[in-house]
Design an enzyme around this catalytic site. Structure first.
Site, PDB file in Angstrom:
ATOM      1  N   TYR A 130       0.817  -1.213   0.000  1.00  0.00           N
ATOM      2  CA  TYR A 130       0.000   0.000   0.000  1.00  0.00           C
ATOM      3  C   TYR A 130       0.849   1.262   0.000  1.00  0.00           C
ATOM      4  O   TYR A 130       0.313   2.363   0.031  1.00  0.00           O
ATOM      5  CB  TYR A 130      -0.950   0.011   1.206  1.00  0.00           C
ATOM      6  CG  TYR A 130      -2.012  -1.046   1.117  1.00  0.00           C
ATOM      7  CD1 TYR A 130      -1.661  -2.392   1.136  1.00  0.00           C
ATOM      8  CD2 TYR A 130      -3.353  -0.725   1.006  1.00  0.00           C
ATOM      9  CE1 TYR A 130      -2.612  -3.382   1.053  1.00  0.00           C
ATOM     10  CE2 TYR A 130      -4.314  -1.715   0.917  1.00  0.00           C
ATOM     11  CZ  TYR A 130      -3.936  -3.040   0.946  1.00  0.00           C
ATOM     12  OH  TYR A 130      -4.884  -4.017   0.864  1.00  0.00           O
ATOM     13  N   LYS A 177       3.739 -13.891   5.812  1.00  0.00           N
ATOM     14  CA  LYS A 177       4.115 -14.822   4.742  1.00  0.00           C
ATOM     15  C   LYS A 177       5.642 -14.857   4.683  1.00  0.00           C
ATOM     16  O   LYS A 177       6.262 -14.767   3.612  1.00  0.00           O
ATOM     17  CB  LYS A 177       3.491 -14.325   3.425  1.00  0.00           C
ATOM     18  CG  LYS A 177       3.481 -15.343   2.312  1.00  0.00           C
ATOM     19  CD  LYS A 177       2.498 -16.477   2.534  1.00  0.00           C
ATOM     20  CE  LYS A 177       2.641 -17.515   1.438  1.00  0.00           C
ATOM     21  NZ  LYS A 177       1.907 -18.754   1.717  1.00  0.00           N
ATOM     22  N   ASP A 210      -1.718 -17.792   5.415  1.00  0.00           N
ATOM     23  CA  ASP A 210      -2.736 -18.653   4.790  1.00  0.00           C
ATOM     24  C   ASP A 210      -3.324 -19.618   5.813  1.00  0.00           C
ATOM     25  O   ASP A 210      -4.527 -19.910   5.793  1.00  0.00           O
ATOM     26  CB  ASP A 210      -2.198 -19.399   3.553  1.00  0.00           C
ATOM     27  CG  ASP A 210      -0.726 -19.728   3.618  1.00  0.00           C
ATOM     28  OD1 ASP A 210      -0.001 -19.053   4.362  1.00  0.00           O
ATOM     29  OD2 ASP A 210      -0.289 -20.665   2.930  1.00  0.00           O
ATOM     30  N   ASP A 234      -5.765  -6.478   5.569  1.00  0.00           N
ATOM     31  CA  ASP A 234      -6.935  -6.023   4.813  1.00  0.00           C
ATOM     32  C   ASP A 234      -7.848  -7.216   4.531  1.00  0.00           C
ATOM     33  O   ASP A 234      -9.068  -7.168   4.750  1.00  0.00           O
ATOM     34  CB  ASP A 234      -6.441  -5.391   3.497  1.00  0.00           C
ATOM     35  CG  ASP A 234      -7.504  -4.561   2.819  1.00  0.00           C
ATOM     36  OD1 ASP A 234      -8.627  -4.482   3.349  1.00  0.00           O
ATOM     37  OD2 ASP A 234      -7.223  -4.000   1.747  1.00  0.00           O
TER      38      ASP A 234
END
Ligand code: NAP
Length: 494
Positions: A130, A177, A210, A234
């Site tokens: 972002y 991640k 995940d 988000d």
């Protein structure tokens, strides 16, 4: 008697924004809090007037003055056009922590009802993808820089641990991640593990994002606070709102060192604009967060209780909830009707959920000052660093093998050698048996023969010689080693 006056900037926003903002203001005022509202514009109406920031100077000035914002959703053009005015607002005032609670609510049936879902997602709000640093590096290849800093990570992670202390929560989970993005998400994980040592009374752990999505869908009540990077946050915060009834119920606060912005998680829902049917609960609960921030704890509790009583009784139910319960939408309460019911319920206590709010009831204002940022110039000065080469990205139709041979000849003499040529992260020269569908963008890595530091003049000369041969070079990254650790990822088999 109204309590002490506060000044708050109110941004009605786009689509359903003005309706939900009006609803929240009515409830706040009915709860006896006197606020001097400074109405300000942002979003679609501002873009239409040709202001490409979406946030005009008067709005910025107002926020500088009031330091607190209650805002409706702002429309953003998708895939083209101006930057999101929401993102601009968050960045302008460095509201680095986006706090999104997801709590089971009475009268809101979900698959998880009765499990006691009561979690908070703390999302880093300024950095990551972002940062908005995107380039078309060839006519066909776009690139977005993922920027994660130690400072940005430390601020939001510390915020999450401090929030846990303030609210009497017992567990903070970092979601990253880091297994794939070792330099960026990996840095966030590293900072989390360092800071966790300062909060020994709080259980801390790390999960791959995940798996967090999987666990949230399977057993959400296991989570307490989840702290994560911007894009991860988000997505999983919308997921979390789905666990407790949907976007109509999802509140949020964006906290910085000086400014806090309160808004619903949902967007402008244009198809419902002006119809008086949208659920205002999300923004009313966001204004509860705002009242706590303003130290109006009693009023915050009264408003939250009134919302809970209204949901519990189920007499005034907006369309979104009626649909979830399989009822007749013609019987649904309007936005105004629901708001009237909440106001009528001010002063009443919920029968079922009061205890769940528990420790939150008397919490301190949400923006207590954080301990100072721990990394001073002396830390950086102490880091041993050397630059050992360059990654040069090249738009080319050349075959990677030809390019490899060409660059090996180019560096046959001199301080650098070609380490590899790769295509979209796959090493294609020297061949390791991997193939990649070429997209006319290759990356060549040059490093000093002995891994020692490269002179600036040699780096520039190398860049110049490559550019002479391959005028399609698009960009260059320096390869640093900090305190003996490579500041770059390796290619397969390197
Ligand atoms: P959205 O406006 O959140 O609406 C998506 C759907 O969520 C709605 O169609 C509706 O579902 C449901 N919904 C949203 N708010 C609700 C509420 N208060 N009560 C009941 N149901 C609600 O998302 P979008 O359509 O993707 O985005 C529209 C615009 O909003 C875009 O321009 C986007 O950029 C912007 N946006 C702004 C913000 C912000 O300002 N913070 C956040 C997100 C999106 P059903 O159709 O099933 O009834």
């Amino acid at each position: 008697m109204p309590s002490a006056a506060h000044r708050v900037t109110v941004i009605p926003g786009d689509g359903v924004g003005p309706e939900v903002v009006r609803s929240a203001i009515r409830v706040i005022e009915a709860a006896g809090v006197f606020i001097d509202w400074e109405e300000a514009a942002a979003g679609a109406s501002v873009f239409e007037k040709g202001d490409t920031s979406g946030v005009p100077a008067e709005t910025r000035d107002s926020i500088e003055r009031t330091k607190v914002v209650l805002k409706g959703p702002l429309e953003t053009p998708v895939g083209f056009g101006e930057k999101s005015a929401n993102v601009t607002l968050r960045k302008l005032f460095e509201t680095y922590a986006n706090v999104r609670p997801a709590r089971e609510l009475p009268g809101v049936p979900t698959r998880y009802a009765g499990e006691g879902v009561n979690l908070v997602i703390v999302r880093e709000n300024v950095e990551d993808l972002y940062a908005g640093i995107e380039h078309m590096v060839t006519p066909d290849v776009g690139q977005c820089l993922k920027v994660i800093s130690r400072k940005g990570s430390e601020k939001v992670i510390r915020y999450a641990f401090e929030l846990a202390r303030r609210e009497g929560r017992t567990k903070v989970t970092a979601a990253t991640k880091a297994n794939i993005m070792k330099m960026t998400e990996g840095l966030f994980k590293k900072v989390f593990e360092e800071l966790a040592l300062e909060y020994p009374e709080i259980e801390s752990g790390h999960l791959i994002i995940d798996n967090v999505a999987h666990q949230l869908a399977k057993a959400p009540a296991q989570f307490d606070i989840i702290v994560t990077t911007n894009l991860n946050g988000d997505i999983i915060s919308d997921l979390a709102s789905g666990l407790v009834g949907g976007l109509g119920f999802a509140s949020s606060g964006n906290y910085g060192d000086t400014v806090a912005i309160f808004e619903a998680v949902h967007g402008s829902a244009p198809k419902y604009a002006g119809k008086d049917v949208i659920n205002p609960t999300a923004l009313i609960l966001s204004s509860v967060m705002m009242l706590r921030h303003l130290a109006e704890t009693g009023a915050a509790d009264r408003v939250e209780d009134a919302v809970l009583v209204t949901l519990e009784e189920g007499r005034a139910t907006t369309q979104d909830l009626v649909r979830q319960t399989g009822g007749d939408v013609d019987t649904a309460a309007s936005t105004t009707g629901f708001t009237d019911a909440v106001i009528a319920n001010l002063g009443r206590s919920p029968a079922t959920l009061g205890a769940q709010r528990g420790d939150l009831a008397n919490q301190a204002p949400a923006m207590a000052p954080l301990p100072a940022w721990s990394y001073g110039p002396e830390h950086y000065a102490a880091i041993a660093r050397r630059t050992i080469g360059l990654d040069i990205f090249i738009e080319t139709d050349s075959d990677a093998g030809q390019l490899g041979v060409e660059f090996e000849n180019l560096t046959a003499a001199g301080p650098f050698e070609l380490r590899f040529v790769e295509s979209r992260g796959t090493k294609v020269y020297p061949s390791v048996g991997l193939s990649s569908d070429g997209v006319r963008l290759l990356r060549a890595r040059f490093v000093t023969r002995d891994g020692g530091p490269a002179a600036e003049t040699d780096l520039l000369a190398l860049q110049g010689r490559v550019a002479e041969r391959q005028p399609g070079w698009t960009h260059v990254e320096k390869l640093h080693v900090f305190d003996g650790a490579d500041g770059f990822t390796k290619a397969q088999g390197e």
